[in-house]
Design a protein around this motif. Structure first.
Motif, PDB file in Angstrom:
ATOM      1  N   TYR A  25       0.991  -1.062   0.190  1.00 42.28           N
ATOM      2  CA  TYR A  25       0.428  -0.036   0.010  1.00 42.28           C
ATOM      3  C   TYR A  25       1.027   1.291   0.003  1.00 42.28           C
ATOM      4  N   ALA A  26       0.824   2.366  -0.202  1.00 42.03           N
ATOM      5  CA  ALA A  26       1.219   3.507  -1.200  1.00 42.03           C
ATOM      6  C   ALA A  26       0.836   4.386  -1.047  1.00 42.03           C
ATOM      7  N   PRO A  27       0.474   5.676  -0.456  1.00 40.48           N
ATOM      8  CA  PRO A  27      -0.580   6.745  -0.511  1.00 40.48           C
ATOM      9  C   PRO A  27      -0.412   7.905  -1.418  1.00 40.48           C
ATOM     10  N   LYS A  28      -1.077   8.273  -1.956  1.00 37.91           N
ATOM     11  CA  LYS A  28      -1.891   8.952  -3.194  1.00 37.91           C
ATOM     12  C   LYS A  28       0.140   9.608  -3.574  1.00 37.91           C
ATOM     13  N   ILE A  29       0.643  10.936  -2.566  1.00 44.97           N
ATOM     14  CA  ILE A  29       1.002  11.555  -2.789  1.00 44.97           C
ATOM     15  C   ILE A  29       2.141   9.992  -4.528  1.00 44.97           C
ATOM     16  N   TYR A  30       2.770   9.077  -3.438  1.00 41.55           N
ATOM     17  CA  TYR A  30       3.295   8.455  -4.018  1.00 41.55           C
ATOM     18  C   TYR A  30       2.663   7.596  -5.497  1.00 41.55           C
ATOM     19  N   CYS A  31       1.806   7.131  -6.002  1.00 40.27           N
ATOM     20  CA  CYS A  31       1.270   6.569  -6.126  1.00 40.27           C
ATOM     21  C   CYS A  31       1.250   7.626  -7.776  1.00 40.27           C
ATOM     22  N   LYS A  32       0.692   9.108  -7.239  1.00 40.53           N
ATOM     23  CA  LYS A  32       1.433  10.299  -8.239  1.00 40.53           C
ATOM     24  C   LYS A  32       2.423  10.058  -9.642  1.00 40.53           C
ATOM     25  N   LYS A  33       3.407   9.671  -8.042  1.00 46.20           N
ATOM     26  CA  LYS A  33       4.952   9.516  -9.089  1.00 46.20           C
ATOM     27  C   LYS A  33       5.301   8.229 -10.064  1.00 46.20           C
ATOM     28  N   GLN A  34       3.985   7.302  -9.481  1.00 47.26           N
ATOM     29  CA  GLN A  34       4.013   6.422 -10.748  1.00 47.26           C
ATOM     30  C   GLN A  34       2.464   6.246 -11.706  1.00 47.26           C
ATOM     31  N   ASP A  35       2.436   7.936 -11.665  1.00 49.64           N
ATOM     32  CA  ASP A  35       1.443   7.921 -13.041  1.00 49.64           C
ATOM     33  C   ASP A  35      -0.187   7.723 -12.221  1.00 49.64           C
ATOM     34  N   ILE A  36      -0.409   6.681 -11.146  1.00 56.49           N
ATOM     35  CA  ILE A  36      -2.148   6.794 -10.779  1.00 56.49           C
ATOM     36  C   ILE A  36      -2.555   8.838 -10.281  1.00 56.49           C
ATOM     37  N   ASN A  37      -3.550   7.884 -10.282  1.00 55.54           N
ATOM     38  CA  ASN A  37      -4.150   9.498  -9.587  1.00 55.54           C
ATOM     39  C   ASN A  37      -5.615   8.735  -8.886  1.00 55.54           C
ATOM     40  N   ASP A  38      -5.614   8.536  -8.022  1.00 56.25           N
ATOM     41  CA  ASP A  38      -6.439   7.880  -6.986  1.00 56.25           C
ATOM     42  C   ASP A  38      -5.740   8.586  -5.683  1.00 56.25           C
ATOM     43  N   ASP A  39      -7.084   9.248  -5.062  1.00 56.59           N
ATOM     44  CA  ASP A  39      -7.322   9.672  -3.196  1.00 56.59           C
ATOM     45  C   ASP A  39      -6.812   8.784  -2.153  1.00 56.59           C
ATOM     46  N   ARG A  40      -7.169   7.528  -3.376  1.00 55.07           N
ATOM     47  CA  ARG A  40      -7.219   6.360  -1.865  1.00 55.07           C
ATOM     48  C   ARG A  40      -5.597   5.411  -2.047  1.00 55.07           C
ATOM     49  N   GLY A  41      -4.639   6.142  -3.280  1.00 53.83           N
ATOM     50  CA  GLY A  41      -3.825   5.670  -3.142  1.00 53.83           C
ATOM     51  C   GLY A  41      -3.182   4.164  -3.778  1.00 53.83           C
ATOM     52  N   CYS A  42      -2.190   3.477  -3.484  1.00 49.50           N
ATOM     53  CA  CYS A  42      -2.374   2.297  -5.215  1.00 49.50           C
ATOM     54  C   CYS A  42      -1.435   0.593  -4.328  1.00 49.50           C
ATOM     55  N   PHE A  43      -1.867   0.212  -4.408  1.00 51.97           N
ATOM     56  CA  PHE A  43      -1.185  -0.937  -4.440  1.00 51.97           C
ATOM     57  C   PHE A  43       0.496  -1.420  -5.307  1.00 51.97           C
ATOM     58  N   LEU A  44       1.696  -0.719  -4.979  1.00 53.23           N
ATOM     59  CA  LEU A  44       2.549  -1.055  -5.749  1.00 53.23           C
ATOM     60  C   LEU A  44       3.302  -2.656  -5.623  1.00 53.23           C
ATOM     61  N   LEU A  45       3.670  -3.075  -6.460  1.00 49.25           N
ATOM     62  CA  LEU A  45       3.847  -4.982  -6.578  1.00 49.25           C
ATOM     63  C   LEU A  45       5.815  -4.700  -5.804  1.00 49.25           C
ATOM     64  N   ASN A  46       5.689  -4.502  -4.511  1.00 51.80           N
ATOM     65  CA  ASN A  46       7.106  -5.057  -4.011  1.00 51.80           C
ATOM     66  C   ASN A  46       7.560  -5.340  -2.881  1.00 51.80           C
ATOM     67  N   HIS A  47       7.840  -6.558  -2.876  1.00 54.65           N
ATOM     68  CA  HIS A  47       7.993  -7.126  -0.953  1.00 54.65           C
ATOM     69  C   HIS A  47       8.312  -5.714   0.189  1.00 54.65           C
ATOM     70  N   ASP A  48       9.173  -5.349  -0.177  1.00 55.88           N
ATOM     71  CA  ASP A  48       9.870  -4.304   0.988  1.00 55.88           C
ATOM     72  C   ASP A  48       9.209  -2.689   1.302  1.00 55.88           C
ATOM     73  N   THR A  49       9.627  -2.338   1.527  1.00 57.10           N
ATOM     74  CA  THR A  49       9.589  -0.354   0.992  1.00 57.10           C
ATOM     75  C   THR A  49      10.013   0.050  -0.019  1.00 57.10           C
ATOM     76  N   PRO A  50       8.643   0.638  -1.258  1.00 56.72           N
ATOM     77  CA  PRO A  50       9.444   0.561  -2.118  1.00 56.72           C
ATOM     78  C   PRO A  50       9.760   1.849  -2.356  1.00 56.72           C
ATOM     79  N   ASN A  51      11.213   1.755  -2.573  1.00 58.04           N
ATOM     80  CA  ASN A  51      11.565   3.448  -3.467  1.00 58.04           C
ATOM     81  C   ASN A  51      10.964   3.886  -4.794  1.00 58.04           C
ATOM     82  N   TYR A  52      10.326   4.721  -4.437  1.00 52.79           N
ATOM     83  CA  TYR A  52       9.015   5.985  -4.564  1.00 52.79           C
ATOM     84  C   TYR A  52       9.733   6.778  -5.880  1.00 52.79           C
TER      85      TYR A  52
END
Length: 167
Positions: free
Chosen positions: A52-79
């Motif tokens: 689970y990543a908050p919306k501020i980091y999801c925007k860096k992934q080109d995901i514009n969802d106020d709820r955030g997103c799920f990035l596929l990574n086992h450990d804390t992502p490098n955003y």
């Protein structure tokens, strides 16, 4: 050579070779570009790590969802790195239906990481649950529409241990 002769002799008597293999799970294979080679090798059980990543980091992934997103990574992502997402998993399945249309079920365990501390009562927890609900709604629509044979399993932070809202 003698072993091959023995196996051939046994199969001629019993009429078949055992078709079952030792089960194995492709653990933390979050790079969807690698999945085709795994299917070619007969893989049918996968585990991915939606973090689970908050919306501020999801925007860096080109995901514009106020709820955030799920990035596929086992450990804390490098955003600053681009990761596959749970949406990408569904896209992979929809564009590679042939791997999911056979008599054997493909199992994908979702080992959730980075869950909010209080999933059941916090606002971020409500976002987290809402994203999971959307994922499963979209996955069920895909299964109904295409007739694919895939099953998703909740794991990690997505298990109901001590979280009554997940029962």
């Amino acid at each position: 050579m003698l072993l091959i002769l023995v196996i051939c002799s046994i199969t001629s008597v019993i009429g078949y070779l055992p078709s079952d293999t030792i089960g194995y799970q492709i653990h933390s294979f979050n790079d969807l570009d690698q999945w085709e080679s795994l299917f070619l090798k007969g893989a049918s059980m996968f585990k991915i790590d939606p973090y689970y990543a908050p919306k501020i980091y999801c925007k860096k992934q080109d995901i514009n969802d106020d709820r955030g997103c799920f990035l596929l990574n086992h450990d804390t992502p490098n955003y600053d790195v681009h990761y596959n997402t749970t949406d990408d998993v569904l896209h992979f399945i929809s564009t590679n239906e042939h791997w999911f249309k056979n008599e054997h079920t493909i199992y994908i365990a979702l080992c959730f990481k980075g869950a909010p501390f209080n999933i059941c009562t916090s606002i971020v927890g409500k976002y987290w649950l809402s994203l999971i609900d959307d994922f499963f709604e979209n996955a069920n629509k895909l299964v109904s529409k295409t007739g694919i044979n895939v099953e998703f399993i909740m794991d990690g932070s997505g298990t109901p241990n001590g979280k009554p809202c997940l029962y």
